[in-house]
Motif scaffolding. Structure first.
Motif, mmCIF file in Angstrom:
data_model
loop_
_atom_site.group_PDB
_atom_site.id
_atom_site.type_symbol
_atom_site.label_atom_id
_atom_site.label_comp_id
_atom_site.label_asym_id
_atom_site.label_seq_id
_atom_site.Cartn_x
_atom_site.Cartn_y
_atom_site.Cartn_z
ATOM 1 N N SER A 277 17.980 -20.957 23.074
ATOM 2 C CA SER A 277 17.077 -20.174 23.915
ATOM 3 C C SER A 277 17.260 -18.703 23.547
ATOM 4 O O SER A 277 18.057 -18.362 22.670
ATOM 5 C CB SER A 277 17.392 -20.397 25.400
ATOM 6 O OG SER A 277 18.635 -19.783 25.742
ATOM 7 N N ASP A 278 16.532 -17.813 24.236
ATOM 8 C CA ASP A 278 16.668 -16.380 23.972
ATOM 9 C C ASP A 278 18.069 -15.872 24.256
ATOM 10 O O ASP A 278 18.482 -14.839 23.722
ATOM 11 C CB ASP A 278 15.676 -15.584 24.832
ATOM 12 C CG ASP A 278 14.274 -15.595 24.231
ATOM 13 O OD1 ASP A 278 14.109 -16.204 23.161
ATOM 14 O OD2 ASP A 278 13.362 -15.009 24.838
ATOM 15 N N THR A 279 18.814 -16.584 25.076
ATOM 16 C CA THR A 279 20.145 -16.112 25.471
ATOM 17 C C THR A 279 21.256 -17.034 24.997
ATOM 18 O O THR A 279 22.413 -16.838 25.359
ATOM 19 C CB THR A 279 20.234 -15.984 27.003
ATOM 20 O OG1 THR A 279 20.009 -17.282 27.596
ATOM 21 C CG2 THR A 279 19.200 -15.007 27.532
ATOM 22 N N LEU A 280 20.924 -18.034 24.178
ATOM 23 C CA LEU A 280 21.928 -19.038 23.834
ATOM 24 C C LEU A 280 21.729 -19.505 22.385
ATOM 25 O O LEU A 280 20.617 -19.838 21.973
ATOM 26 C CB LEU A 280 21.783 -20.245 24.772
ATOM 27 C CG LEU A 280 23.009 -21.127 25.025
ATOM 28 C CD1 LEU A 280 24.171 -20.317 25.567
ATOM 29 C CD2 LEU A 280 22.636 -22.231 26.012
ATOM 30 N N ALA A 281 22.835 -19.505 21.625
ATOM 31 C CA ALA A 281 22.834 -20.073 20.273
ATOM 32 C C ALA A 281 24.083 -20.933 20.132
ATOM 33 O O ALA A 281 25.129 -20.626 20.711
ATOM 34 C CB ALA A 281 22.817 -18.979 19.216
ATOM 35 N N LEU A 282 23.965 -22.013 19.364
ATOM 36 C CA LEU A 282 25.072 -22.954 19.196
ATOM 37 C C LEU A 282 25.607 -22.871 17.777
ATOM 38 O O LEU A 282 24.857 -23.004 16.805
ATOM 39 C CB LEU A 282 24.611 -24.383 19.478
ATOM 40 C CG LEU A 282 25.695 -25.457 19.330
ATOM 41 C CD1 LEU A 282 26.742 -25.319 20.434
ATOM 42 C CD2 LEU A 282 25.090 -26.855 19.332
#
Length: 538
Positions: A277-282
């Motif tokens: 998402s715009d606030t989350l990267a894995l």
């Protein structure tokens, strides 16, 4: 005199090879019989001599020894990026490689010997030699001697050295390089792509690295993590997260303040980063050393309002995931790709390698955002295991291209993992002409076209540029990269690239590696590749 060591059946002579009359006199003094079969071995010797003198030596040997064989080992391909670094290294040592100007490739060296009195001559670069002349069990023994993960450097070094065997008067004929492989012909080129340094990023520290990952996490914001490069004035595994933000058409760096309980989490190579998402990267997998067990998973969390109010500091929180989906995560040189199944979002983790397995061919479906491993049926012929391949999302499935296979040979296959009603199916995409096998490239999809960027292949006559594959027709076209406006060699392996679809541009970040004993080359600045002409005309 010239004899520096003498035994019953061995004499070591100190003679200037460029003074042929002195050489001939010294050999006569020690009793050399030039009528019996004689073997000459020159291991990186002739290239340090003036070319007229080394040519004269080759011709002298052919004229003065009726039955003779000549083994030569030295460098080729001086003008590609690795070759430029190699030449610069020897110039700094004041030991310039003099043969390369007249004899830049294997074919030129073969013509050289045939034109200087040798009746038979075969030549191959060291990639061909290792593949064709080293027995398979010996290859496997060498490959398991110690933990090893520098495939790009190994293959590039081998493509810049050759072995040549020439002979005359031998009965039966002497052909130690048989079976001689068919030299790969030149790669067909459809055009060129201009490269330019990305304005505004030339002085930004932190992007000279390789084995890292860069991803567009929101419009006009690129996150770069991991890799090996420059940090705090030294070469090391890079810990810092790096952000680029584009405002008013110009890219600039954003200061990142990480909240890292254990700083080693961010210190990894050959991992993947996926925007959730715009606030989350894995972050999935990666390694520290080649003998490490892999590094699991990591969330990168960004603030809700970041990037909205100017280029201020951005706080990035790194959150370790334990022990979620360990089998999927404990690997490197793999791919992690967003797919859709029955309207649900998954991450598809495929291939790579681990400390125990040099090549992996398995896959895992991770349901987002909780990252639970999900069993989904997959049918069709299973692709050969690979690492250092590319993977792109396309029409809900995944496109897999290239990679390095179990035999440490580049692969030229392209597969589509296609969504069906009850699962997925592997499907081969045929390309024409066939895709030149490669690995360590990056890839993007744009309007039904698969773009492959850089990489390493075994065609020593050129380096990979941009390859465009039409996914409807299979048409495969290669484009060279025009680097005339760059002041340094552009190494397109172990890099990251971000496709900017509105501009039809590719932003290449980092890349390079350890160039054998010639030093480490890190691409010093991000580079923009303008693809508008080839994407319009293709």
């Amino acid at each position: 005199g010239a004899i520096t060591f003498s035994g019953d059946d061995y004499k070591l002579l100190g003679v200037d090879l460029s003074e042929l009359s002195e050489l001939e006199r010294t050999l006569e003094e020690v009793g050399l019989n030039n009528e019996i079969p004689t073997l000459f071995i020159a291991e990186v010797v002739l290239t340090y001599m003036e070319t007229t003198r080394s040519d004269a030596l080759i011709q002298w040997a052919a004229e003065h020894f009726p039955r003779a064989c000549f083994l030569l080992y030295e460098q080729v391909q001086p003008e590609d990026p690795f070759g430029c670094v190699m030449q610069q290294h020897f110039r700094q040592l004041s030991t310039a490689l003099r043969s390369l100007a007249l004899y830049p490739d294997c074919q030129a060296q073969q013509r050289r010997f045939l034109g200087k009195g040798w009746t038979e001559c075969s030549v191959m670069d060291m990639n061909e030699f290792f593949t064709c002349c080293v027995p398979e069990d010996e290859q496997q023994r060498v490959q398991t001697l110690e933990p090893f993960d520098e495939y790009e450097e190994w293959h590039l070094k081998c493509s810049h050295y050759f072995v040549l065997a020439a002979s005359k008067g031998m009965e039966p004929s002497w052909t130690p390089l048989s079976p001689i492989p068919c030299h790969a012909g030149p790669v067909g080129v459809a055009g060129s792509v201009p490269a330019a340094v990305c304005a505004g990023l030339s002085a930004i520290p932190g992007l000279r690295r390789y084995g890292h990952r860069s991803v567009l996490v929101k419009p006009n914001v690129i996150v770069t993590t991991g890799g090996f490069g420059e940090e705090d004035g030294q070469h090391c595994r890079v810990r810092n997260v790096h952000l680029l933000s584009r405002r008013a058409g110009h890219w600039g760096a954003v200061c990142v303040t990480p909240n890292v309980p254990d700083q080693r989490w961010g210190e990894r190579l050959y991992h993947t980063v996926s925007r959730v998402s715009d606030t989350l990267a894995l972050v999935v997998g990666g390694r520290t050393s080649p003998s490490s067990t892999g590094l699991g998973m990591l969330w990168l969390k960004f603030p809700e309002t970041w990037g909205a109010s100017g280029p201020g500091d951005v706080a990035v929180e790194l959150v370790n995931l334990q022990p979620a989906a360990e089998a999927a995560a404990l690997r490197w040189r793999h791919s992690t790709t967003e797919i859709t199944f029955k309207g649900e979002q998954y991450l598809f983790v495929y291939g790579g390698r681990s400390a125990l397995q040099p090549v992996l061919g398995d896959w895992h479906f991770l349901h987002t955002p909780e990252l639970s491993c999900t069993a989904i049926a997959v049918e069709g012929p299973v692709p050969e295991g690979r690492h250092s391949h590319s993977a792109c999302s396309w029409e809900g499935g995944v496109l897999i291209a290239g990679g390095l296979g179990a035999a440490e040979q580049p692969l030229g296959s392209v597969f589509l993992l296609r969504e069906l009603e009850h699962g997925f199916q592997w499907q081969t995409i045929e390309t024409h002409p066939p895709l030149v096998p490669r690995y360590s490239h990056t890839a993007h999809v744009h309007e039904g076209k698969l773009l492959l960027v850089g990489g390493v292949w075994f065609h020593a006559s050129s380096v990979p540029g941009i390859t465009v594959i039409d996914l409807m027709t299979g048409l495969c076209l290669n484009y060279v990269i025009n680097v005339e406006h760059l002041e340094w060699p552009l190494m397109l392996h172990n890099h990251s690239s971000v496709f900017l679809p509105d501009e039809k541009e590719l932003l290449v970040i980092g890349g390079g590696g350890n160039c054998f004993s010639f030093g480490t080359h890190l691409n010093p600045e991000p580079v923009l590749l303008n693809l508008s002409s080839i994407l319009t005309s293709h």
